[in-house]
Write an enzyme that holds these catalytic residues in place. Structure first.
Site, PDB file in Angstrom:
ATOM      1  N   LYS A   1      21.843  -5.962   2.504  1.00  0.00           N
ATOM      2  CA  LYS A   1      21.049  -5.767   4.072  1.00  0.00           C
ATOM      3  C   LYS A   1      20.230  -7.050   4.422  1.00  0.00           C
ATOM      4  CE  LYS A   1      19.439  -2.477   1.846  1.00  0.00           C
ATOM      5  NZ  LYS A   1      19.998  -1.558   1.013  1.00  0.00           N
TER       6      LYS A   1
ATOM      7  N   ARG B   1      15.318   5.115   4.888  1.00  0.00           N
ATOM      8  CA  ARG B   1      15.656   5.926   3.217  1.00  0.00           C
ATOM      9  C   ARG B   1      16.327   7.925   2.952  1.00  0.00           C
ATOM     10  NH1 ARG B   1      15.228   0.175   0.963  1.00  0.00           N
ATOM     11  NH2 ARG B   1      16.660  -0.039  -0.692  1.00  0.00           N
TER      12      ARG B   1
ATOM     13  N   ARG C   1      20.880 -11.809  -9.218  1.00  0.00           N
ATOM     14  CA  ARG C   1      19.048 -12.403  -7.947  1.00  0.00           C
ATOM     15  C   ARG C   1      18.772 -12.027  -9.628  1.00  0.00           C
ATOM     16  NH1 ARG C   1      18.246  -8.559  -2.942  1.00  0.00           N
ATOM     17  NH2 ARG C   1      17.823  -6.956  -4.812  1.00  0.00           N
TER      18      ARG C   1
ATOM     19  N   ARG D   1      11.873 -10.613  -9.658  1.00  0.00           N
ATOM     20  CA  ARG D   1      11.695  -9.342  -9.492  1.00  0.00           C
ATOM     21  C   ARG D   1      12.025  -8.419 -10.517  1.00  0.00           C
ATOM     22  NH1 ARG D   1      14.564  -7.520  -3.210  1.00  0.00           N
ATOM     23  NH2 ARG D   1      14.652  -5.099  -4.781  1.00  0.00           N
TER      24      ARG D   1
ATOM     25  N   ARG E   1      18.203   3.288  -9.624  1.00  0.00           N
ATOM     26  CA  ARG E   1      18.333   2.712  -7.689  1.00  0.00           C
ATOM     27  C   ARG E   1      19.364   3.027  -7.115  1.00  0.00           C
ATOM     28  NH1 ARG E   1      16.911  -3.372  -7.647  1.00  0.00           N
ATOM     29  NH2 ARG E   1      17.176  -3.265  -6.003  1.00  0.00           N
TER      30      ARG E   1
HETATM   31  P1  B4P Z   1      19.861  -8.147  -0.142  1.00  0.00           P
HETATM   32  O1  B4P Z   1      20.621  -8.978   1.123  1.00  0.00           O
HETATM   33  O2  B4P Z   1      18.856  -9.290  -1.106  1.00  0.00           O
HETATM   34  O3  B4P Z   1      20.129  -7.176  -0.984  1.00  0.00           O
HETATM   35  P2  B4P Z   1      19.271  -5.945   0.392  1.00  0.00           P
HETATM   36  O4  B4P Z   1      20.730  -4.813   0.095  1.00  0.00           O
HETATM   37  O5  B4P Z   1      18.044  -6.317   1.664  1.00  0.00           O
HETATM   38  O6  B4P Z   1      18.498  -4.842  -1.250  1.00  0.00           O
HETATM   39  P3  B4P Z   1      17.883  -3.908  -1.785  1.00  0.00           P
HETATM   40  O7  B4P Z   1      18.423  -2.509  -2.121  1.00  0.00           O
HETATM   41  O8  B4P Z   1      17.618  -4.521  -3.445  1.00  0.00           O
HETATM   42  O9  B4P Z   1      16.031  -3.769  -1.977  1.00  0.00           O
HETATM   43  P4  B4P Z   1      14.800  -3.523  -1.141  1.00  0.00           P
HETATM   44  O10 B4P Z   1      14.321  -4.861  -0.835  1.00  0.00           O
HETATM   45  O11 B4P Z   1      15.133  -2.870   0.534  1.00  0.00           O
HETATM   46  O12 B4P Z   1      21.678  -8.976  -1.300  1.00  0.00           O
HETATM   47  C1  B4P Z   1      21.559  -8.803  -2.629  1.00  0.00           C
HETATM   48  C2  B4P Z   1      21.888  -9.688  -3.645  1.00  0.00           C
HETATM   49  O13 B4P Z   1      23.485  -9.675  -3.514  1.00  0.00           O
HETATM   50  C3  B4P Z   1      21.587 -11.358  -2.799  1.00  0.00           C
HETATM   51  O14 B4P Z   1      20.924 -12.123  -4.442  1.00  0.00           O
HETATM   52  C4  B4P Z   1      22.685 -11.630  -2.620  1.00  0.00           C
HETATM   53  O15 B4P Z   1      22.378 -13.581  -2.042  1.00  0.00           O
HETATM   54  C5  B4P Z   1      23.428 -11.541  -2.736  1.00  0.00           C
HETATM   55  N1  B4P Z   1      24.511 -11.230  -1.770  1.00  0.00           N
HETATM   56  C6  B4P Z   1      24.153 -10.905  -0.115  1.00  0.00           C
HETATM   57  N2  B4P Z   1      25.183 -10.405   0.463  1.00  0.00           N
HETATM   58  C7  B4P Z   1      26.306 -10.822  -0.339  1.00  0.00           C
HETATM   59  C8  B4P Z   1      28.124 -11.582  -0.390  1.00  0.00           C
HETATM   60  N3  B4P Z   1      28.401 -10.748   1.142  1.00  0.00           N
HETATM   61  N4  B4P Z   1      28.495 -11.877  -1.696  1.00  0.00           N
HETATM   62  C9  B4P Z   1      28.115 -12.049  -3.106  1.00  0.00           C
HETATM   63  N5  B4P Z   1      26.514 -11.894  -2.779  1.00  0.00           N
HETATM   64  C10 B4P Z   1      25.702 -11.650  -1.229  1.00  0.00           C
HETATM   65  O16 B4P Z   1      13.789  -2.514  -1.814  1.00  0.00           O
HETATM   66  C11 B4P Z   1      13.489  -2.689  -3.184  1.00  0.00           C
HETATM   67  C12 B4P Z   1      12.471  -0.900  -3.370  1.00  0.00           C
HETATM   68  O17 B4P Z   1      11.236  -1.008  -2.667  1.00  0.00           O
HETATM   69  C13 B4P Z   1      13.721  -0.424  -3.718  1.00  0.00           C
HETATM   70  O18 B4P Z   1      14.307   0.097  -5.017  1.00  0.00           O
HETATM   71  C14 B4P Z   1      12.590   1.570  -3.530  1.00  0.00           C
HETATM   72  O19 B4P Z   1      12.084   1.043  -4.716  1.00  0.00           O
HETATM   73  C15 B4P Z   1      11.254  -0.135  -2.299  1.00  0.00           C
HETATM   74  N6  B4P Z   1      12.114   0.654  -1.572  1.00  0.00           N
HETATM   75  C16 B4P Z   1      12.050  -0.108   0.233  1.00  0.00           C
HETATM   76  N7  B4P Z   1      12.342   0.237   1.144  1.00  0.00           N
HETATM   77  C17 B4P Z   1      11.935   1.583   1.072  1.00  0.00           C
HETATM   78  C18 B4P Z   1      11.990   2.972   2.088  1.00  0.00           C
HETATM   79  N8  B4P Z   1      12.393   3.215   3.349  1.00  0.00           N
HETATM   80  N9  B4P Z   1      11.927   4.372   1.081  1.00  0.00           N
HETATM   81  C19 B4P Z   1      10.927   4.034   0.181  1.00  0.00           C
HETATM   82  N10 B4P Z   1      11.722   3.075  -1.048  1.00  0.00           N
HETATM   83  C20 B4P Z   1      11.407   2.259  -0.511  1.00  0.00           C
END
Ligand code: B4P
Length: 192
Positions: free
Chosen positions: A14, A89, A128, A134, A146
């Site tokens: 994302k 979420r 990551r 993290r 998660r």
């Molecule tokens: P990212 O792109 O970083 O992952 P994400 O889905 O954005 O992140 P996430 O869901 O973990 O965390 P968030 O900060 O929202 O990609 C992950 C990895 O994959 C990276 O290393 C990237 O390089 C790699 N990658 C990406 N695309 C790829 C591909 N095509 N091929 C290979 N590798 C690839 O949330 C963190 C925490 O905050 C949650 O657990 C929760 O506790 C809290 N939180 C956040 N929002 C909340 C909400 N709305 N309500 C309640 N709690 C919340």
């Protein structure tokens, strides 16, 4: 005003895809994960409270996250549109978002779902975790928690947006650029 949600399980890409999309479509990025981590880094009460949930792989309470998003939107009334990354979420968050956008005379145009299987997600997050610092990416049981939170509280939103005809799923495994192209094709169709 184009408002889009980038949806999917933890580690689906994302944040990765949002960074590209916001430049292409001149959108304001709202990542609740980034906002919460910034609060924690600043040592605010909100950040310290949120950290207790994040460290366990649990969702932060709705009231905290909704208030934070509301403040962010009010501070960016000049935005041409928003990309919501990691928000909503839960169902109460989705309902609050609809109400907040209504105050802007706006609504969600499209929900882009990145579809990735759990084994691939665990691999990505642990990888990551080696460099991001993290803590929630370093321990497999926290990562599995998660996913559990995602299954129980977030996945139902797919149906919420499907019933509104807004959900568009995209295969989230493969080259980042190819996935990005698929997302743009979906957005361009909505924009006409
Ligand atoms: P990212 O792109 O970083 O992952 P994400 O889905 O954005 O992140 P996430 O869901 O973990 O965390 P968030 O900060 O929202 O990609 C992950 C990895 O994959 C990276 O290393 C990237 O390089 C790699 N990658 C990406 N695309 C790829 C591909 N095509 N091929 C290979 N590798 C690839 O949330 C963190 C925490 O905050 C949650 O657990 C929760 O506790 C809290 N939180 C956040 N929002 C909340 C909400 N709305 N309500 C309640 N709690 C919340």
């Amino acid at each position: 005003m184009l408002n889009l949600i980038i949806f999917g399980p933890p580690g689906a890409g994302k944040g990765t895809q949002s960074e590209r999309l916001l430049q292409q479509y001149s959108l304001q990025h709202i990542s609740t994960g980034d906002l919460l981590r910034a609060e924690r880094a600043a040592g605010t009460d909100l950040g310290n409270q949120a950290n207790e949930y994040i460290a366990k792989g649990e969702l932060v309470p709705d009231a905290v996250v909704i208030g934070m998003v509301k403040n962010f939107m009010l501070a960016h009334t000049e935005a041409k549109g928003f990309i919501f990354d990691g928000f909503p979420r839960t169902t109460p968050q989705a309902e609050a978002l609809d109400a907040m956008l209504a105050d802007f005379n706006a609504q969600i145009g499209i929900v882009l779902g990145l579809e990735v299987n759990e084994d691939e997600l665990v691999t990505r997050l642990l990888l990551r975790g080696q460099s991001s610092g993290r803590a929630d990416d370093q321990d497999e049981s926290t990562i599995r928690n998660r996913f559990q939170e995602y299954q129980n509280k977030t996945l139902p939103l797919q149906g919420f947006y499907q019933s509104q005809g807004k959900y568009q799923g995209v295969q989230g495994i493969g080259e980042v650029g190819a996935i990005y192209d698929s997302l743009c094709a979906k957005i361009d169709k909505v924009l006409g």
